[in-house]
Motif scaffolding. Structure first.
Motif, short mmCIF file in Angstrom:
data_model
loop_
_atom_site.label_atom_id
_atom_site.label_comp_id
_atom_site.label_asym_id
_atom_site.label_seq_id
_atom_site.Cartn_x
_atom_site.Cartn_y
_atom_site.Cartn_z
N LYS A 1 -11.54 -7.37 2.41
CA LYS A 1 -12.82 -7.75 1.82
C LYS A 1 -13.59 -6.54 1.28
CE LYS A 1 -13.24 -11.61 5.00
NZ LYS A 1 -13.94 -12.13 6.17
N ALA A 2 -13.37 -5.37 1.88
CA ALA A 2 -14.20 -4.22 1.55
C ALA A 2 -13.62 -3.30 0.49
CB ALA A 2 -14.46 -3.41 2.82
N LEU A 3 -12.30 -3.26 0.37
CA LEU A 3 -11.68 -2.27 -0.51
C LEU A 3 -11.41 -2.83 -1.90
CD1 LEU A 3 -9.11 -0.68 1.97
CD2 LEU A 3 -11.32 0.21 1.28
N LEU A 4 -11.38 -1.93 -2.85
CA LEU A 4 -11.02 -2.28 -4.23
C LEU A 4 -9.51 -2.43 -4.34
CD1 LEU A 4 -13.36 0.28 -6.01
CD2 LEU A 4 -13.73 -2.18 -5.73
N PRO A 5 -9.03 -3.12 -5.38
CA PRO A 5 -7.58 -3.35 -5.50
C PRO A 5 -6.72 -2.09 -5.46
CG PRO A 5 -8.77 -4.73 -7.04
CD PRO A 5 -9.79 -3.83 -6.40
N TYR A 6 -7.14 -1.04 -6.15
CA TYR A 6 -6.31 0.17 -6.14
C TYR A 6 -6.34 0.84 -4.77
CZ TYR A 6 -10.38 3.27 -6.59
OH TYR A 6 -11.54 3.97 -6.36
N GLU A 7 -7.46 0.68 -4.05
CA GLU A 7 -7.53 1.22 -2.70
C GLU A 7 -6.63 0.45 -1.75
OE1 GLU A 7 -12.01 3.03 -2.47
OE2 GLU A 7 -11.78 0.85 -2.34
N LEU A 8 -6.51 -0.85 -1.97
CA LEU A 8 -5.59 -1.65 -1.15
C LEU A 8 -4.15 -1.20 -1.35
CD1 LEU A 8 -7.06 -5.25 -1.39
CD2 LEU A 8 -6.89 -3.80 0.63
N GLU A 9 -3.81 -0.85 -2.58
CA GLU A 9 -2.46 -0.35 -2.83
C GLU A 9 -2.23 0.97 -2.09
OE1 GLU A 9 0.12 -1.83 -4.30
OE2 GLU A 9 -1.22 -3.56 -4.44
N GLN A 10 -3.21 1.83 -2.11
CA GLN A 10 -3.10 3.09 -1.37
C GLN A 10 -3.00 2.83 0.13
OE1 GLN A 10 -6.62 5.19 -2.57
NE2 GLN A 10 -5.57 6.23 -4.26
N LEU A 11 -3.76 1.86 0.61
CA LEU A 11 -3.73 1.53 2.03
C LEU A 11 -2.36 0.98 2.43
CD1 LEU A 11 -5.48 1.39 4.60
CD2 LEU A 11 -5.94 -1.00 4.01
N LYS A 12 -1.76 0.18 1.57
CA LYS A 12 -0.42 -0.34 1.86
C LYS A 12 0.59 0.79 2.01
CE LYS A 12 -1.00 -4.79 -0.43
NZ LYS A 12 -0.56 -5.65 -1.53
N LYS A 13 0.50 1.78 1.14
CA LYS A 13 1.41 2.92 1.24
C LYS A 13 1.16 3.70 2.53
CE LYS A 13 1.82 3.46 -3.73
NZ LYS A 13 1.47 4.28 -4.89
N TRP A 14 -0.09 3.91 2.85
CA TRP A 14 -0.42 4.62 4.08
C TRP A 14 0.04 3.82 5.31
CZ3 TRP A 14 -3.73 3.35 8.16
CH2 TRP A 14 -3.93 4.37 9.07
N LEU A 15 -0.14 2.51 5.27
CA LEU A 15 0.28 1.67 6.39
C LEU A 15 1.79 1.69 6.59
CD1 LEU A 15 -2.06 -1.40 5.98
CD2 LEU A 15 -1.95 0.12 7.95
N ASP A 16 2.52 1.74 5.48
CA ASP A 16 3.97 1.82 5.58
C ASP A 16 4.38 3.08 6.34
OD1 ASP A 16 6.60 0.94 5.08
OD2 ASP A 16 6.76 2.35 3.41
N TYR A 17 3.70 4.17 6.06
CA TYR A 17 3.97 5.42 6.76
C TYR A 17 3.48 5.36 8.21
CZ TYR A 17 3.16 10.20 8.33
OH TYR A 17 3.13 11.34 9.07
N PHE A 18 2.27 4.87 8.41
CA PHE A 18 1.64 4.86 9.72
C PHE A 18 2.36 3.94 10.71
CE2 PHE A 18 -1.70 3.35 12.69
CZ PHE A 18 -2.04 4.57 13.26
N THR A 19 2.86 2.80 10.23
CA THR A 19 3.50 1.83 11.11
C THR A 19 5.01 2.00 11.19
OG1 THR A 19 3.67 0.17 9.36
CG2 THR A 19 1.67 0.12 10.74
N ASN A 20 5.52 3.05 10.61
CA ASN A 20 6.96 3.26 10.56
C ASN A 20 7.60 3.22 11.94
OD1 ASN A 20 9.39 3.70 9.31
ND2 ASN A 20 9.18 5.92 9.33
#
Length: 64
Positions: free
Chosen positions: A32-51
Motif C-alpha cells: 500500500k505504501a510503496l510506488l511500483p518501481y520501489e516494489l520491484e526493488q523490494l522484490k529483488k531485495w526480498l529474493d536476496y534476504f529470504t534466500n
C-alpha cells in the motif's frame, strides 16, 4: 521522501523476520505504501534476504 519509506520498510522487515506472520503483515503494508518501481526493488531485495530463510520465502508470494 518515497526513498525514505522504502528504506524504512526494509528495516522493519529485517526486524520482524523472526516471525513469518508479522513479516507477511508488513509486506502487505508495503504494498500500500510503496510506488511500483520501489516494489520491484523490494522484490529483488526480498529474493536476496529470504534466500536462506524458507519460512519467509513463502511470505513473499503476498507481493505477486
Amino acid at each position: 521522501m518515497p526513498r525514505m519509506i522504502y528504506d524504512y520498510t526494509k528495516s522493519v522487515l529485517e526486524r520482524v523476520s523472526f516471525d513469518p506472520n508479522l513479516f507477511r503483515k508488513e509486506l502487505r503494508k508495503a504494498l500500500k505504501a510503496l510506488l511500483p518501481y520501489e516494489l520491484e526493488q523490494l522484490k529483488k531485495w526480498l529474493d536476496y534476504f529470504t534466500n536462506n530463510r524458507p519460512d519467509l520465502k513463502a511470505c513473499v508470494s503476498v507481493l505477486d
